[in-house]
Design a protein around this motif. Structure first.
Motif, PDB file in Angstrom:
ATOM      1  N   ASN A  72       4.521  -9.742  15.577  1.00  0.00           N
ATOM      2  CA  ASN A  72       3.600  -8.640  15.862  1.00  0.00           C
ATOM      3  C   ASN A  72       4.201  -7.570  16.774  1.00  0.00           C
ATOM      4  O   ASN A  72       4.039  -6.376  16.514  1.00  0.00           O
ATOM      5  N   PRO A  73       4.932  -7.950  17.850  1.00  0.00           N
ATOM      6  CA  PRO A  73       5.507  -6.907  18.716  1.00  0.00           C
ATOM      7  C   PRO A  73       6.497  -5.999  17.992  1.00  0.00           C
ATOM      8  O   PRO A  73       6.729  -4.872  18.421  1.00  0.00           O
ATOM      9  N   HIS A  74       7.098  -6.474  16.913  1.00  0.00           N
ATOM     10  CA  HIS A  74       8.070  -5.673  16.170  1.00  0.00           C
ATOM     11  C   HIS A  74       7.399  -4.816  15.098  1.00  0.00           C
ATOM     12  O   HIS A  74       8.077  -4.097  14.373  1.00  0.00           O
ATOM     13  N   GLY A  75       6.090  -4.904  14.980  1.00  0.00           N
ATOM     14  CA  GLY A  75       5.400  -4.163  13.937  1.00  0.00           C
ATOM     15  C   GLY A  75       5.580  -4.768  12.564  1.00  0.00           C
ATOM     16  O   GLY A  75       5.285  -4.119  11.548  1.00  0.00           O
ATOM     17  N   SER A  76       6.083  -6.017  12.496  1.00  0.00           N
ATOM     18  CA  SER A  76       6.299  -6.684  11.215  1.00  0.00           C
ATOM     19  C   SER A  76       5.131  -7.624  10.931  1.00  0.00           C
ATOM     20  O   SER A  76       4.303  -7.900  11.802  1.00  0.00           O
ATOM     21  N   ARG A  77       5.081  -8.123   9.722  1.00  0.00           N
ATOM     22  CA  ARG A  77       4.002  -9.033   9.349  1.00  0.00           C
ATOM     23  C   ARG A  77       4.574 -10.189   8.524  1.00  0.00           C
ATOM     24  O   ARG A  77       5.656 -10.083   7.955  1.00  0.00           O
ATOM     25  N   PHE A  78       3.824 -11.253   8.484  1.00  0.00           N
ATOM     26  CA  PHE A  78       4.228 -12.434   7.723  1.00  0.00           C
ATOM     27  C   PHE A  78       3.070 -12.827   6.816  1.00  0.00           C
ATOM     28  O   PHE A  78       1.958 -13.088   7.294  1.00  0.00           O
ATOM     29  N   THR A  79       3.342 -12.849   5.499  1.00  0.00           N
ATOM     30  CA  THR A  79       2.290 -13.085   4.521  1.00  0.00           C
ATOM     31  C   THR A  79       2.654 -14.259   3.639  1.00  0.00           C
ATOM     32  O   THR A  79       3.798 -14.360   3.179  1.00  0.00           O
ATOM     33  N   SER A  80       1.693 -15.143   3.412  1.00  0.00           N
ATOM     34  CA  SER A  80       1.905 -16.310   2.550  1.00  0.00           C
ATOM     35  C   SER A  80       1.213 -16.098   1.212  1.00  0.00           C
ATOM     36  O   SER A  80       0.099 -15.562   1.152  1.00  0.00           O
ATOM     37  N   PHE A  81       1.867 -16.548   0.151  1.00  0.00           N
ATOM     38  CA  PHE A  81       1.303 -16.485  -1.188  1.00  0.00           C
ATOM     39  C   PHE A  81       1.500 -17.826  -1.879  1.00  0.00           C
ATOM     40  O   PHE A  81       2.548 -18.463  -1.728  1.00  0.00           O
ATOM     41  N   ALA A  82       0.504 -18.225  -2.645  1.00  0.00           N
ATOM     42  CA  ALA A  82       0.700 -19.297  -3.620  1.00  0.00           C
ATOM     43  C   ALA A  82       1.160 -18.638  -4.907  1.00  0.00           C
ATOM     44  O   ALA A  82       0.590 -17.615  -5.334  1.00  0.00           O
ATOM     45  N   LEU A  83       2.192 -19.151  -5.508  1.00  0.00           N
ATOM     46  CA  LEU A  83       2.765 -18.534  -6.704  1.00  0.00           C
ATOM     47  C   LEU A  83       1.701 -18.410  -7.800  1.00  0.00           C
ATOM     48  O   LEU A  83       0.975 -19.364  -8.101  1.00  0.00           O
ATOM     49  N   ASN A  84       1.634 -17.235  -8.406  1.00  0.00           N
ATOM     50  CA  ASN A  84       0.713 -17.003  -9.519  1.00  0.00           C
ATOM     51  C   ASN A  84       1.274 -17.678 -10.768  1.00  0.00           C
ATOM     52  O   ASN A  84       2.273 -17.232 -11.332  1.00  0.00           O
ATOM     53  N   LEU A  85       0.636 -18.747 -11.197  1.00  0.00           N
ATOM     54  CA  LEU A  85       1.176 -19.518 -12.320  1.00  0.00           C
ATOM     55  C   LEU A  85       0.954 -18.833 -13.660  1.00  0.00           C
ATOM     56  O   LEU A  85       1.608 -19.185 -14.647  1.00  0.00           O
ATOM     57  N   ASP A  86       0.016 -17.857 -13.734  1.00  0.00           N
ATOM     58  CA  ASP A  86      -0.170 -17.118 -14.987  1.00  0.00           C
ATOM     59  C   ASP A  86       0.966 -16.126 -15.213  1.00  0.00           C
ATOM     60  O   ASP A  86       1.373 -15.882 -16.348  1.00  0.00           O
ATOM     61  N   ASN A  87       1.475 -15.570 -14.101  1.00  0.00           N
ATOM     62  CA  ASN A  87       2.595 -14.642 -14.185  1.00  0.00           C
ATOM     63  C   ASN A  87       3.462 -14.847 -12.947  1.00  0.00           C
ATOM     64  O   ASN A  87       3.361 -14.110 -11.969  1.00  0.00           O
ATOM     65  N   PRO A  88       4.338 -15.860 -12.975  1.00  0.00           N
ATOM     66  CA  PRO A  88       5.099 -16.222 -11.767  1.00  0.00           C
ATOM     67  C   PRO A  88       6.294 -15.310 -11.498  1.00  0.00           C
ATOM     68  O   PRO A  88       7.376 -15.775 -11.144  1.00  0.00           O
ATOM     69  N   ASP A  89       6.073 -13.991 -11.662  1.00  0.00           N
ATOM     70  CA  ASP A  89       7.109 -13.018 -11.327  1.00  0.00           C
ATOM     71  C   ASP A  89       6.978 -12.719  -9.836  1.00  0.00           C
ATOM     72  O   ASP A  89       6.030 -12.053  -9.400  1.00  0.00           O
ATOM     73  N   VAL A  90       7.905 -13.206  -9.040  1.00  0.00           N
ATOM     74  CA  VAL A  90       7.805 -13.103  -7.585  1.00  0.00           C
ATOM     75  C   VAL A  90       7.755 -11.650  -7.136  1.00  0.00           C
ATOM     76  O   VAL A  90       6.925 -11.259  -6.301  1.00  0.00           O
ATOM     77  N   LEU A  91       8.604 -10.799  -7.683  1.00  0.00           N
ATOM     78  CA  LEU A  91       8.674  -9.402  -7.244  1.00  0.00           C
ATOM     79  C   LEU A  91       7.391  -8.652  -7.578  1.00  0.00           C
ATOM     80  O   LEU A  91       6.900  -7.852  -6.774  1.00  0.00           O
ATOM     81  N   ASP A  92       6.825  -8.931  -8.757  1.00  0.00           N
ATOM     82  CA  ASP A  92       5.550  -8.305  -9.109  1.00  0.00           C
ATOM     83  C   ASP A  92       4.460  -8.690  -8.125  1.00  0.00           C
ATOM     84  O   ASP A  92       3.617  -7.871  -7.742  1.00  0.00           O
ATOM     85  N   GLN A  93       4.465  -9.952  -7.699  1.00  0.00           N
ATOM     86  CA  GLN A  93       3.433 -10.432  -6.791  1.00  0.00           C
ATOM     87  C   GLN A  93       3.572  -9.807  -5.398  1.00  0.00           C
ATOM     88  O   GLN A  93       2.580  -9.600  -4.703  1.00  0.00           O
ATOM     89  N   LEU A  94       4.809  -9.503  -4.997  1.00  0.00           N
ATOM     90  CA  LEU A  94       5.041  -8.935  -3.671  1.00  0.00           C
ATOM     91  C   LEU A  94       4.922  -7.416  -3.645  1.00  0.00           C
ATOM     92  O   LEU A  94       4.716  -6.827  -2.573  1.00  0.00           O
ATOM     93  N   GLN A  95       5.086  -6.764  -4.773  1.00  0.00           N
ATOM     94  CA  GLN A  95       5.201  -5.308  -4.837  1.00  0.00           C
ATOM     95  C   GLN A  95       4.080  -4.564  -4.101  1.00  0.00           C
ATOM     96  O   GLN A  95       4.357  -3.611  -3.350  1.00  0.00           O
ATOM     97  N   PRO A  96       2.807  -4.955  -4.236  1.00  0.00           N
ATOM     98  CA  PRO A  96       1.750  -4.193  -3.546  1.00  0.00           C
ATOM     99  C   PRO A  96       1.859  -4.222  -2.022  1.00  0.00           C
ATOM    100  O   PRO A  96       1.240  -3.396  -1.349  1.00  0.00           O
ATOM    101  N   TYR A  97       2.638  -5.165  -1.483  1.00  0.00           N
ATOM    102  CA  TYR A  97       2.698  -5.326  -0.036  1.00  0.00           C
ATOM    103  C   TYR A  97       3.988  -4.748   0.556  1.00  0.00           C
ATOM    104  O   TYR A  97       4.242  -4.901   1.749  1.00  0.00           O
ATOM    105  N   LEU A  98       4.778  -4.091  -0.275  1.00  0.00           N
ATOM    106  CA  LEU A  98       6.051  -3.533   0.196  1.00  0.00           C
ATOM    107  C   LEU A  98       5.821  -2.105   0.683  1.00  0.00           C
ATOM    108  O   LEU A  98       5.985  -1.129  -0.056  1.00  0.00           O
ATOM    109  N   ASN A  99       5.436  -1.978   1.936  1.00  0.00           N
ATOM    110  CA  ASN A  99       5.172  -0.672   2.544  1.00  0.00           C
ATOM    111  C   ASN A  99       6.257  -0.382   3.564  1.00  0.00           C
ATOM    112  O   ASN A  99       6.307  -1.005   4.630  1.00  0.00           O
ATOM    113  N   PRO A 100       7.179   0.551   3.278  1.00  0.00           N
ATOM    114  CA  PRO A 100       8.321   0.791   4.182  1.00  0.00           C
ATOM    115  C   PRO A 100       7.916   1.314   5.557  1.00  0.00           C
ATOM    116  O   PRO A 100       8.725   1.303   6.477  1.00  0.00           O
ATOM    117  N   GLU A 101       6.666   1.742   5.728  1.00  0.00           N
ATOM    118  CA  GLU A 101       6.260   2.318   7.004  1.00  0.00           C
ATOM    119  C   GLU A 101       5.634   1.291   7.950  1.00  0.00           C
ATOM    120  O   GLU A 101       5.245   1.623   9.066  1.00  0.00           O
TER     121      GLU A 101
END
Length: 656
Positions: A72-101
């Protein structure tokens, strides 16, 4: 000089279990994982491995809790996901949370183990997504933790090597193999007490079995497994056993009743293990099945020592097959054997006790190759001696002899570290004791193996100053070694045992070469011994060529240094060529010098990664070329120089 034959004959077919890691070790591994993420670095690929579902869930939850505070002090976050078994594309699952700011995002993915029950094309989507991550990693600003089982860890390593090479950390956690924390005493469903204990079905074992059967019968969809069962396909027998286990769980059967099919499931896979290259997946199934059986049987039962011995033997197989950490698997084998020894009465069960002690000694001997050699070899010697005491020659001569051979080899190895004369004499005594059973008529190849081992022990005694001063001349020990090697070669023929034949011929050549170079050797005998060394070395090299021509993908490696063979035969050719007393014509002497140069070149090339050894071979080049020049003039020298690799030519020219 080749190492003594390592003959190990387990007393019974083997089996294995999942091992226990200490809580302190798991805690240390967890702290390393947490530290790697708390440093707030970028583009880290961390793989966390655990076969224990409860432990895996606990650690992942704890990691999320700890890092939510630390990042938290670094402005970073840690998020857990259970793999989506219908579409287990890891990058697709993470894409909405990739905010460079919003700082460096950190993700952990759980539930990958559930892919085992998914169709092949779903599993392929997951693996292909890891390839995409590897290709785009330079542009991705996040850290990723993948929680996987060991089978999935191996699948990623083998199927997605481009992703595997980008990993920045591998964290292998251990579960509790002998723990009873999942077992609780409860009344039976009808209110009576029939020994029923609540026992959780090992769902991952079921996943492994299903995946194994699907692979064996070549299915992509689990729904087709029903048809396989209905056709009574023999390969579906594990599914039938698994169904029986599930039925017994649902009926809340007694622990003793549940233990039987678990043992049957392990036996089915154990009996089908490839003796040369056992499949890691099948080893895992046997491990899990026997682990469950061990938790269910009465620990006072006579069945427990045999089950523990089977478990330990499989860990030993796993260590030797290269599946997982060698040291870790050997330590797990030791733990299981020690449990078995503690539960075996040597007076009431002498054969079982002796078998376990013999196997315990063999694992200590293997572990000595990796750590604490003196301590582990002494433990091996103690275990072998305990086995021999419980199972003397008159009781079981075959196994007694095998243990004596193992004991002799342990003494031989100990002699390389301390008290060489004492331990080599003990090795000779043990090998001779084994020869009470192994005769050329009864067991010709084992008899030859022991003769080879005796020869090696005598050769080592010839190299010990104390032995030469107190016991006999080095020449005497070398004659004993040569005699033993020559007896071994009567039965170790190229046709019967080409690898062993090559090793013994190499040993014989070395013994003759050392005998030729003893100060006490008469000069008339010296040239004879050198020619005998050349003949033996040539036979060893011919056997190697024979083996290379007939090699198979999993052929065992040579037990001796081929470059050392080339170096020694080169020395023998050179010494013979320049010895004025040797009855050779001038042309033959020149041929011998060219042979010497050719073999030293081969030695230097083979020792490319061993500069000190390579220096010895290269140091012979200029001496040999001078000898050729003296006998064949500038033309011979030019021809000799043409054999020198360019990398060594400058040094040779300076010395000339």
């Amino acid at each position: 000089m080749s190492v003594v034959d390592r003959h190990f004959a387990p007393d019974i077919p083997v089996t294995e279990i999942i091992a226990q890691g200490s809580p302190s070790l798991n805690q240390q591994i967890y702290l390393r994982l947490r530290l790697a993420l708390s440093l707030n670095l970028r583009r880290q690929i961390l793989i966390a491995v655990s076969d224990d579902p409860a432990l895996r869930s606990q650690l992942a939850t704890q990691l999320e809790t700890d890092l939510a505070i630390e990042l938290n002090p670094h402005g970073s976050r840690f998020t857990s996901f259970a793999l989506n078994l219908d579409n287990p594309d890891v990058l697709d699952q993470l894409q909405p949370y990739l905010n460079p700011e919003s700082g460096v995002p950190n993700f952990q993915i759980t539930g990958i183990d559930r892919l085992t029950r998914q169709p092949v094309h779903i599993q392929r989507i997951f693996l292909e997504s890891l390839t995409t991550i590897a290709q785009q990693l330079g542009n991705l600003e996040f850290n990723l933790v993948l929680w996987v089982t060991r089978p999935w860890c191996r699948a990623i390593q083998q199927s997605v090597p481009e992703f595997w090479q980008w990993r920045t950390g591998l964290f292998e956690f251990e579960g509790d193999p002998f723990g009873q924390d999942q077992i609780q005493s409860q009344p039976a469903p009808n209110g009576s007490s029939n020994g029923y204990r609540k026992f959780k079905l090992d769902s991952e074992l079921a996943d492994f079995v299903v995946a194994s059967v699907m692979q064996t019968v070549n299915l992509d969809d689990q729904t087709a497994l029903v048809n396989v069962l209905e056709t009574n396909n023999p390969d579906s027998e594990p599914l039938r056993i698994l169904q029986q286990i599930e039925d017994l769980h649902q009926a809340r059967s007694s622990a003793a009743s549940l233990a039987v099919p678990y043992r049957q499931l392990g036996d089915w896979y154990r009996d089908r293990l490839d003796p040369v290259r056992p499949a890691a997946e099948h080893l895992t199934i046997v491990i899990r099945a026997y682990e469950q059986a061990l938790k269910l049987v009465d620990m006072k039962s006579d069945e427990v020592p045999d089950l523990l011995n089977d478990i330990a033997n499989l860990y030993w197989i796993k260590a030797r097959s290269g599946s997982g950490s060698v040291v870790t698997n050997l330590e797990k084998a030791l733990k299981a054997y020690q449990f078995a020894v503690d539960r075996t009465n040597p007076e009431h069960q002498p054969q079982t006790y002796a078998m376990i002690q013999n196997n315990l000694g063999s694992v200590y001997s293997d572990l000595a190759l990796h750590q604490s050699p003196e301590e582990n070899l002494q433990s091996a010697i103690d275990a072998y001696r305990a086995s021999i005491q419980a199972r003397p020659f008159e009781t079981d001569p075959a196994r007694y002899a095998a243990t004596q051979n193992n004991l002799g080899t342990a003494y031989w190895n100990m002699a390389q570290h301390r008290a060489p004369v004492q331990h080599l004499q003990a090795a000779v005594e043990a090998y001779n004791e084994a020869l009470r059973y192994y005769t050329p008529e009864h067991e010709p190849l084992y008899y030859a193996m022991l003769q080879n081992n005796l020869g090696t022990a005598y050769w080592n005694l010839s190299r010990c100053d104390q032995a030469v001063q107190e016991l006999a001349m080095a020449e005497d020990f070398l004659h004993l070694a040569i005699g033993a090697y020559r007896v071994a070669l009567i039965y170790r023929t190229l046709e019967a045992a080409p690898l062993a034949y090559a090793a013994t011929q190499n040993n014989l050549g070395t013994a003759y070469w050392h005998l030729a170079n003893q100060q006490t050797t008469h000069y008339d005998d010296r040239s004879i011994h050198l020619l005998c060394a050349i003949d033996a070395y040539q036979e060893a090299l011919s056997a190697v060529q024979y083996l290379e021509a007939a090699s198979t993908p999993h052929a065992p490696p040579l037990s001796f240094d081929l470059s050392a063979t080339h170096h020694h035969i080169g020395l023998a050719y050179y010494q013979t060529a320049i010895d004025a007393r040797t009855e050779l014509s001038l042309s033959d002497r020149t041929k011998f010098l060219h042979h010497a140069l050719r073999h030293q070149v081969r030695a230097a090339q083979g020792w490319e990664n061993q500069p000190e050894f390579q220096k010895s071979a290269v140091g012979q080049f200029s001496q040999i070329i001078r000898g050729i020049y003296e006998r064949d003039g500038i033309q011979g020298q030019t021809q000799a120089l043409s054999q020198i690799p360019p990398a060594f030519l400058g040094q040779v020219m300076r010395e000339l």
